[in-house]
Scaffold this active site. Structure first.
Site, PDB file in Angstrom:
ATOM      1  N   ASP A  95      90.331  30.510  18.948  1.00 10.30           N
ATOM      2  CA  ASP A  95      91.631  29.869  18.825  1.00 10.30           C
ATOM      3  C   ASP A  95      91.454  28.550  18.098  1.00 10.30           C
ATOM      4  O   ASP A  95      90.350  28.039  17.933  1.00 10.30           O
ATOM      5  CB  ASP A  95      92.398  29.809  20.139  1.00 10.30           C
ATOM      6  CG  ASP A  95      91.740  28.969  21.179  1.00 10.30           C
ATOM      7  OD1 ASP A  95      90.857  28.186  20.808  1.00 10.30           O
ATOM      8  OD2 ASP A  95      92.114  29.076  22.348  1.00 10.30           O
ATOM      9  N   SER A  96      92.564  28.014  17.622  1.00 11.97           N
ATOM     10  CA  SER A  96      92.483  26.935  16.633  1.00 11.97           C
ATOM     11  C   SER A  96      92.061  25.607  17.236  1.00 11.97           C
ATOM     12  O   SER A  96      91.647  24.707  16.527  1.00 11.97           O
ATOM     13  CB  SER A  96      93.847  26.756  15.985  1.00 11.97           C
ATOM     14  OG  SER A  96      94.781  26.307  16.957  1.00 11.97           O
ATOM     15  N   GLY A  97      92.194  25.479  18.541  1.00 10.95           N
ATOM     16  CA  GLY A  97      91.878  24.199  19.164  1.00 10.95           C
ATOM     17  C   GLY A  97      93.091  23.315  19.327  1.00 10.95           C
ATOM     18  O   GLY A  97      93.034  22.266  19.950  1.00 10.95           O
ATOM     19  N   GLY A  98      94.212  23.753  18.757  1.00 11.94           N
ATOM     20  CA  GLY A  98      95.448  22.977  18.887  1.00 11.94           C
ATOM     21  C   GLY A  98      95.764  22.676  20.345  1.00 11.94           C
ATOM     22  O   GLY A  98      96.033  21.536  20.712  1.00 11.94           O
ATOM     23  N   PHE A  99      95.676  23.703  21.165  1.00 10.19           N
ATOM     24  CA  PHE A  99      96.001  23.547  22.583  1.00 10.19           C
ATOM     25  C   PHE A  99      95.115  22.484  23.246  1.00 10.19           C
ATOM     26  O   PHE A  99      95.587  21.641  24.000  1.00 10.19           O
ATOM     27  CB  PHE A  99      95.834  24.903  23.295  1.00 10.19           C
ATOM     28  CG  PHE A  99      96.190  24.853  24.750  1.00 10.19           C
ATOM     29  CD1 PHE A  99      97.509  24.863  25.159  1.00 10.19           C
ATOM     30  CD2 PHE A  99      95.195  24.780  25.727  1.00 10.19           C
ATOM     31  CE1 PHE A  99      97.847  24.810  26.511  1.00 10.19           C
ATOM     32  CE2 PHE A  99      95.517  24.723  27.068  1.00 10.19           C
ATOM     33  CZ  PHE A  99      96.841  24.737  27.463  1.00 10.19           C
ATOM     34  N   ASP A 149      98.165  24.562  15.441  1.00 13.97           N
ATOM     35  CA  ASP A 149      99.569  24.544  15.873  1.00 13.97           C
ATOM     36  C   ASP A 149      99.737  23.497  16.966  1.00 13.97           C
ATOM     37  O   ASP A 149      98.754  22.958  17.466  1.00 13.97           O
ATOM     38  CB  ASP A 149     100.008  25.924  16.394  1.00 13.97           C
ATOM     39  CG  ASP A 149      99.325  26.287  17.700  1.00 13.97           C
ATOM     40  OD1 ASP A 149      98.162  25.863  17.908  1.00 13.97           O
ATOM     41  OD2 ASP A 149      99.938  26.972  18.529  1.00 13.97           O
ATOM     42  N   ASP A 270      94.446  37.191  26.634  1.00 12.49           N
ATOM     43  CA  ASP A 270      93.229  36.503  27.058  1.00 12.49           C
ATOM     44  C   ASP A 270      93.579  35.605  28.226  1.00 12.49           C
ATOM     45  O   ASP A 270      94.729  35.202  28.381  1.00 12.49           O
ATOM     46  CB  ASP A 270      92.674  35.630  25.932  1.00 12.49           C
ATOM     47  CG  ASP A 270      93.492  34.360  25.758  1.00 12.49           C
ATOM     48  OD1 ASP A 270      94.545  34.406  25.103  1.00 12.49           O
ATOM     49  OD2 ASP A 270      93.106  33.317  26.316  1.00 12.49           O
ATOM     50  N   CYS A 309      85.067  50.645  42.724  1.00  9.49           N
ATOM     51  CA  CYS A 309      84.853  49.864  41.502  1.00  9.49           C
ATOM     52  C   CYS A 309      83.482  50.203  40.930  1.00  9.49           C
ATOM     53  O   CYS A 309      82.497  50.259  41.657  1.00  9.49           O
ATOM     54  CB  CYS A 309      84.959  48.369  41.795  1.00  9.49           C
ATOM     55  SG  CYS A 309      84.674  47.352  40.318  1.00  9.49           S
TER      56      CYS A 309
HETATM   57 ZN   LIG Z   1      83.561  45.503  41.078  1.00 10.61          ZN
END
Ligand SMILES: [Zn+2]
Length: 361
Positions: A95-99, A149, A270, A309
């Site tokens: 990501d651009s780093g803007g955040f 942004d 994400d 799981c």
């Molecule tokens: Zn697990």
């Protein structure tokens, strides 16, 4: 000739906007919808790349702001990019780093040209411009890069959102033209902003769609708004974006939000949550509940975190052992619980894909 930036929709759900797709990147194909684990500092915290691969992750996120500050682009360039540096062979989105500029750094000054700020690490003065942020991400050789942004804080007065949206559009256009000139195989996604204002969201989606980016992200959501508002804005914004391009909601990744987003035609998500909560002892259990492993009731519990799981943690360790590791502050606790939590999200997305898209074969 422009690179193909191939995104192939392989199946559509006749009852919702959900779709299956294949996004072709220089480091392989991403099968969408997909959850992307976050590896901010070129590491998914506490996990080796092999362990991340075993969760069936196909793409991870890294962060331009953090990596630009430390270790700096020169070090990463020396290795020919992030993939070699961190030994992750599959696709990377940065990501651009803007955040982060707007949430972590101090003394920000925004102009049409870019933003200057003080590093949160050493206080040094840094400038990010639309072109510089593209150059940084190309030096990382990220498969998917994002333009600079402004993620306007929530809530904000509409005037401020509109003003910052205009600057964001100026920056994104500059980034787009610069990227186009470079003619690289690295994808560039647009970021739709506009806060919680439908007319601004529409304006942003229309403007950015006219620029023909290969992919589109919805930014400025999952910033503390109530769940109904989040869903309302996903449902409102997603159909405004080009149908044949990948659609990504940034920062979205709570298991309870994924089915809704997939049904609205979102392809990518994400979230730092699965690894962050794992380090605090929280694990996903059935029904998307988050339970703290240090609870007394797990002290003698021989069962895995979640029955059935297939993750490495659940296949090999009991709740009692994980509880012990966590209480004793052993490093392995965070690793094992992160493995389970990421696997849980990957499986949640796979389950939704099966449920929505396999039912109608
Ligand atoms: Zn697990």
């Amino acid at each position: 000739m422009r690179h193909p930036y191939k995104f192939k929709i392989t199946k559509k759900d006749p009852h919702s906007k959900a779709r299956l797709g294949e996004l072709h990147t220089p480091h392989g194909v991403i099968h969408t919808p997909i959850f992307m684990p976050v590896g901010t500092q070129a590491t998914v915290k506490g996990m080796t790349p092999g362990q991340v691969t075993d969760t069936k992750a196909e793409v991870i996120l890294a962060n331009t702001y953090h990596l630009a500050l430390r270790p700096g682009p020169k070090v990463i360039e020396e290795f020919g990019g992030l993939h070699n540096f961190m030994n992750w062979k599959k696709p990377i989105l940065t990501d651009s780093g803007g955040f982060q500029v707007f949430s972590l750094s101090g003394m920000r000054k925004i102009t049409e040209e870019g933003v200057t700020f003080r590093s949160h690490i050493d206080g040094s003065k840094i400038e990010f411009t639309p072109k510089k942020v593209i150059d940084l991400q190309l030096s990382f050789n990220s498969d998917i890069i994002m333009p600079l942004d402004i993620c306007t804080e929530f809530p904000s007065p509409k005037k401020k959102v509109a003003r910052e949206l205009n600057i964001t559009h100026t920056w994104e256009k500059e980034a787009f033209l610069y990227w186009q000139e470079k003619n690289v195989a690295n994808w560039l996604f647009a970021i739709v902003q506009g806060g919680m204002h439908k007319d601004l969201r529409q304006e942003s989606a229309e403007y950015l769609s006219s620029l023909d980016f290969p992919g589109y992200a919805i930014g400025g959501l999952s910033v503390g708004e109530p769940m109904e508002v989040l869903e309302e804005y996903i449902a409102y914004t997603a159909p405004l974006l080009p149908e044949n391009k990948p659609k990504y909601v940034m920062g979205l990744g709570l298991p309870e939000n994924l089915e809704f987003a997939i049904r609205e035609g979102i392809d990518m998500f994400d979230c730092v949550l699965p690894t962050r909560i794992a380090r605090h002892g929280q694990v996903f259990m059935a029904g998307h509940t988050r339970v703290n492993i240090k609870k007394e009731c797990f002290k003698y519990d021989k069962s895995p975190i979640q029955d059935g799981c297939l993750c490495y943690t659940c296949q090999n360790f009991s709740r009692a052992y994980l509880r012990h590791l966590f209480v004793a502050k052993e490093m392995l606790a965070g690793t094992l619980m992160s493995i389970h939590n990421i696997h849980y999200l990957m499986e949640t997305v796979n389950g939704i894909k099966k449920k929505i898209l396999d039912t109608y074969r």
